[in-house]
Motif scaffolding. Structure first.
Motif: not given
Length: 661
Positions: A203-213, A215-220
């Motif tokens: 869930r923390m790795a998921y970017d649910g807002n596509n390109f209009v949001h 996040q900080k690059g910790t998803e990887s």
């Protein structure tokens, strides 16, 4: 009847939390509203509402500076489109029928259903400003000033707030794996803890807002650790998880290392832990396939994650119009959550503005305002929101009608407005108290020009019209109940096995890498989590264990498919073995595409002698698939649950700004 027993109990801690989270939002909106009213005029108050809502949705997110810029650009873009829609009624109706398709596809998903809300609210509310077309540049300028204030405040919050990745859940997960390695094999609770941590990291790795949001690059990092816990939970679910007598010392050795890693990893220097992992990895070549693969995978993935933590620049996706177009196309495929909701939202928006045009009343904007707030992605949530809105509006109108006789003129009404708006931001979104405070605020402002009696009548009349529009759209046009969503998501989760089969074929043929696997893997785990959360609401209790069993089997199949893909990419298979894998993929696709789910016996695991663990994974995959197909042969749709009282909703976001008008 004990009425007090039925009222929700609010603890002191809950009150403190609501005050702490609601007060900053209320203060921002009130300050912006009075600034706009004094400088530009009260007719531009809707700009404060849309900017306040954007702040509500962004206040607690860990946005990057780039994310703040993207948020600001999207706000201005939507404002310009809304102003364009105000030019002519034909253009307004056309854009209100089409824009929701575009916006819902870009910002929402089954895992982030309310991502559309701030942008669509800006689109709807900017159109409600009753000014001449010649003043359109003035509206855009006001919106730009408010957006600049929003961006500045978010930047200040970012600089003041310690924005550090949440590694506590990762440390707990590594300790849980270590405890399970040294237990006697009876630690089922530990396995459940590992699986819950794995799901949280996906869930923390998921970017649910596509390109209009952005996040900080910790998803990887979160994704890599999620893979570690996926490997662990899969290993512990097998019969060989206790290990042989020769393997148990290695269990203890790995557990001790994981304990040290949990205590010692950081963002500056993990070289000592990486060196120790390399030493352990060097002595793991002779381990048996089941334990050896788990042992090597854990250490390799941990080394990757430890290295990612210390890198100054995290890997990011490159901007790609082709990828964005593909996302939009996938989101708007027939029978998807996004398409069905976009159609209902378009219909409601179109009908609301058409009715406003036909009525021609000054305050008919309450139709579009209430319709937008009431309509929700799921049918059940819309019904609940409509009920709460109707009851809250009646109570709010009565309270405000009485208050107008007591308050000392316009100044008193503004003071009353400030109080109820602040209380609205502290109330639970979508519930009756919030609707009551929102109505009190709206009626108090309308009473300044209309009078309290007319304001109450118009508010209730237009609310009834909005509720009728939403009811017709939700009931007769692409209804999306939680039960139908469960069935669609279950089919989609099963259908994702075709994607894994295609990825395995592409990897064997050398036409794809492992980067394509990431998005598919995250989506499959998110879908499974969504299905588990819907299960109590769509299925009677006696049927739930069967569906939980199937979801567990599908999770194991995902782990097996993912590991087979990785092995096919990293291990050196002979030409005959690659041909055997391709033949297996062809048979697998035929079984997955077959309409008869009674179970097929012609699927055989390939014999890969150079990588015995691959063969073992394929056999387990075939067995799990047969059991899943046997279940689906007798369960086409989930049975309807028995009627029961609705549980209290736990909304993720606040929508208070939508009611501030």
């Amino acid at each position: 009847m004990n009425i007090r027993a039925k009222l929700p109990r609010i603890s002191r801690a809950d009150v403190i939390k609501r005050v702490r989270t609601g007060l900053p939002r209320a203060a921002f909106y009130v300050a912006l509203f009075y600034f706009i009213t004094l400088v530009f005029g009260p007719e531009y108050g809707f700009v404060a509402s849309v900017t306040g809502t954007a702040f509500n949705f962004s206040y607690q997110k860990k946005l990057t500076f780039g994310g703040i810029v993207i948020l600001g650009i999207s706000q201005i873009f939507v404002c310009c489109v809304a102003c364009l829609a105000s030019y002519h009624i034909a253009l307004r109706l056309t854009l209100n029928a089409l824009f929701p398709f575009f916006w819902v596809a870009l910002t929402s998903s089954p895992f982030n259903p309310k991502g559309y809300f701030p942008g669509m609210m800006s689109f709807i509310f900017i159109q409600l400003i009753q000014v001449e077309w010649e003043k359109t540049p003035y509206i855009i300028a006001v919106s730009a000033i408010c957006t600049a204030a929003l961006a500045l405040l978010l930047v200040i919050i970012k600089l003041c707030r310690k924005s550090r990745p949440d590694y506590a859940v990762i440390r707990d997960g590594l300790r849980s794996v270590a405890r399970r390695l040294t237990s006697d094999g009876s630690g089922d609770d530990a396995v459940e803890d590992i699986q819950s941590i794995e799901n949280a990291l996906y869930r923390m790795a998921y970017d649910g807002n596509n390109f209009v949001h952005k996040q900080k690059g910790t998803e990887s990092i979160y994704y890599t650790f999620a893979l570690i816990f996926q490997r662990a939970s899969y290993y512990f679910s097998g019969s060989a998880a206790r290990g042989t007598e020769a393997e148990r010392p290695k269990h203890a050795e790995l557990a001790a290392f994981l304990e040290r890693a949990a205590d010692g990893f950081n963002e500056t220097d993990n070289s000592a832990l990486i060196a120790e992992a390399k030493e352990l990895l060097a002595g793991a070549a002779e381990f048996e396939a089941w334990f050896g693969s788990f042992y090597r995978n854990i250490l390799r993935l941990l080394m990757i994650a430890l290295k990612e933590m210390t890198e100054k620049r995290a890997p990011r996706k490159k901007a790609s119009l082709r990828r964005y177009a593909g996302e939009v196309r996938n989101h708007l495929m027939i029978n998807t959550f996004e398409l069905r909701f976009a159609m209902r939202l378009s219909l409601v928006s179109f009908a609301s503005f058409l009715l406003m045009f036909l009525l021609g009343s000054e305050h008919s904007y309450w139709i579009a305002l209430n319709a937008f707030v009431i309509i929700q992605p799921s049918y059940e949530d819309s019904v609940s929101r409509t009920r709460a809105r109707l009851i809250g509006s009646v109570i709010g109108c009565l309270i405000t009608y009485g208050a107008c006789f007591i308050l000392p003129g316009t100044v008193g009404l503004y003071a009353y407005f400030t109080v109820v708006i602040t209380l609205m931001y502290m109330a639970t979104p979508g519930k009756m108290p919030q609707a009551m405070f929102a109505t009190s605020a709206g009626v108090s402002m309308a009473s300044i020009t209309l009078g309290s009696g007319a304001a109450v009548e118009y508010r209730l009349l237009y609310l009834a019209m909005a509720a009728a529009i939403v009811f017709i759209a939700n009931r007769f046009f692409f209804p999306s109940t939680k039960r139908s969503r469960f069935a669609v998501n279950m089919r989609e989760l099963y259908g994702m096995q075709k994607i894994y089969a295609e990825l395995l074929r592409a990897v064997v043929c050398g036409t794809a890498g492992l980067t394509e696997l990431r998005g598919v893997l995250i989506n499959s785990h998110m879908l499974r989590t969504e299905l588990l959360s819907l299960l109590p609401e769509v299925c009677p209790e006696e049927e739930r264990d069967g569906y939980r069993r199937v979801l567990l089997l599908l999770a194991r199949m995902v782990a097996e498919a993912e590991q087979m893909i990785v092995l096919a990419k990293t291990e050196k298979l002979t030409a005959d073995e690659r041909a055997a894998v391709l033949e297996f993929v062809g048979q697998l696709k035929a079984v997955l595409a077959a309409k008869d789910k009674s179970g097929r016996e012609d699927l055989r695991a390939p014999d890969i002698r150079s990588v015995p663990f691959f063969t073992d994974l394929a056999r387990r995959y075939c067995g799990n698939l047969g059991e899943v197909n046997a279940f689906f042969a007798t369960h086409r749709r989930p049975p309807r649950p028995k009627p029961k009282k609705r549980a209290a909703d736990k909304p993720e976001h606040t929508e208070a700004g939508a009611s501030a008008a």
